[in-house]
Design an enzyme around this catalytic site. Structure first.
Site, PDB file in Angstrom:
ATOM      1  CD  GLU A  43      29.457 -98.773  -5.712  1.00 56.88           C
ATOM      2  OE1 GLU A  43      28.715 -97.795  -5.961  1.00 56.88           O
ATOM      3  OE2 GLU A  43      30.550 -98.650  -5.117  1.00 56.88           O
ATOM      4  CE1 TYR A 126      29.944 -94.405  -9.013  1.00 54.86           C
ATOM      5  CE2 TYR A 126      28.071 -95.775  -8.414  1.00 54.86           C
ATOM      6  CZ  TYR A 126      29.277 -95.190  -8.091  1.00 54.86           C
ATOM      7  OH  TYR A 126      29.820 -95.403  -6.855  1.00 54.86           O
ATOM      8  CG  ASP A 144      30.020 -90.624  -6.475  1.00 59.00           C
ATOM      9  OD1 ASP A 144      30.948 -89.791  -6.643  1.00 59.00           O
ATOM     10  OD2 ASP A 144      29.758 -91.119  -5.362  1.00 59.00           O
ATOM     11  CB  CYS A 203      34.923 -81.934  -0.755  1.00 58.86           C
ATOM     12  SG  CYS A 203      34.850 -80.626  -2.000  1.00 58.86           S
ATOM     13  CB  CYS A 213      40.219 -80.063   2.472  1.00 59.91           C
ATOM     14  SG  CYS A 213      40.443 -80.721   0.801  1.00 59.91           S
ATOM     15  CB  CYS A 219      41.068 -76.553  -3.510  1.00 57.71           C
ATOM     16  SG  CYS A 219      39.336 -76.356  -3.966  1.00 57.71           S
TER      17      CYS A 219
END
Length: 309
Positions: A43, A126, A144, A203, A213, A219
């Site tokens: 991370e 985060y 994020d 995306c 997708c 969406c």
């Protein structure tokens, strides 16, 4: 205020998490045998850095320093050398400082508590939530850049979320988060990584592959006709050539070759035609001030590096 859709999030949860189980990339920090320390290292490295660049650096780091105690004891010059060209080398410095704190405060084990994670050097909101979720299966809300974009399109009908993580976007992330008590929190944890993966692979900001997708039919942005981003939503890509980041990176690359380098060679010898002497001096002084380099009389080296024989 961000527009909301009346869409219930539950169908999105199940469709997207099912897709993730089929299509997720096999990354080593996602495997069951990856330690919490491995997740924290990943991370930290992945901040503003693509997976392709991180993967070989992560593997080398974990080979050398598989536990926080190993990183805490490693020479800083080696830390910065293994970090290589990941950029923002202060992250490497903070990661070692976090390892020292883990050893001193937590017996060498990465803490599970979000507040304790937040107290580690270099660990922000985060990263603390991501480590708690991905390493310890705690259903924390993780957001994020990729997740913000997925939320904006699917639930708010917007092309892009904009540069700033707003209070409205924070509320939306909480509102669409699966019930953390359901299924022992597993759905919530998978939702985080599934939304992140969708944003990374499909995306995307510039060229979303809507035909591939799994949630295209749900969406709000697609249902609204895929309107283009407003000026407020657009973000400008970071420049590189001629910036202090480029100059600092070139100096660090020279220092990673080992030993010491003459100060004048760094100021006059690096092939940076767009950088004048003032900028080179400023960048070198900033690296010295950050503890990423040290001066030995008229020569510069990585902290603790041995001189070349």
């Amino acid at each position: 205020m961000t527009a909301r859709t009346a869409l219930s999030p539950e169908p999105v949860h199940h469709t997207l998490t099912s897709w993730y189980h089929r299509a997720a990339r096999d990354l080593p920090w996602r495997r069951e045998d990856c330690s919490a320390w491995g997740v924290l290292v990943s991370e930290t490295m992945l901040q503003q850095t693509p997976v392709a660049r991180v993967l070989p650096r992560w593997e080398e780091w974990m080979r050398r320093w598989p536990e926080p105690a190993d990183t805490a004891q490693a020479p800083l010059a080696e830390i910065l050398t293994v970090w290589d060209r990941l950029g923002y080398p202060r992250r490497a410095l903070r990661l070692q400082q976090a390892a020292v704190a883990i050893v001193e405060r937590h017996g060498g084990q990465v803490p599970q508590d979000v507040d304790q994670l937040r107290a580690l050097p270099g660990v922000g909101e985060y990263t603390a939530a991501a480590v708690a979720c991905f390493a310890f299966d705690q259903p924390e809300v993780v957001v994020d850049t990729n997740i913000r974009r997925v939320h904006a399109r699917i639930f708010s009908g917007q092309a892009l979320p904009g540069k700033t993580f707003t209070a409205e976007q924070r509320r939306l992330a909480r509102d669409v988060f699966p019930d953390p008590q359901a299924d022992g929190g597993q759905l919530a944890c998978t939702w985080n990584i599934a939304a992140m993966e969708l944003g990374a692979l499909i995306c995307t900001a510039r060229s979303p592959a809507c035909s591939a997708c799994p949630v295209a039919k749900l969406c709000a942005w697609r249902l609204a006709g895929s309107p283009p981003p407003t000026e407020e939503q657009k973000t400008r890509g970071q420049s590189w050539v001629g910036t202090d980041r480029q100059v600092r990176g070139a100096i660090m690359a020279a220092l990673r070759t080992g030993g010491t380098t003459a100060r004048d060679d760094l100021l006059y010898g690096l092939p940076l035609p767009s950088a004048d002497l003032d900028q080179r001096q400023r960048c070198l002084e900033s690296l010295l001030a950050d503890g990423l380099a040290e001066q030995r009389e008229a020569r510069i080296a990585l902290p603790g590096a041995h001189p070349m024989c």
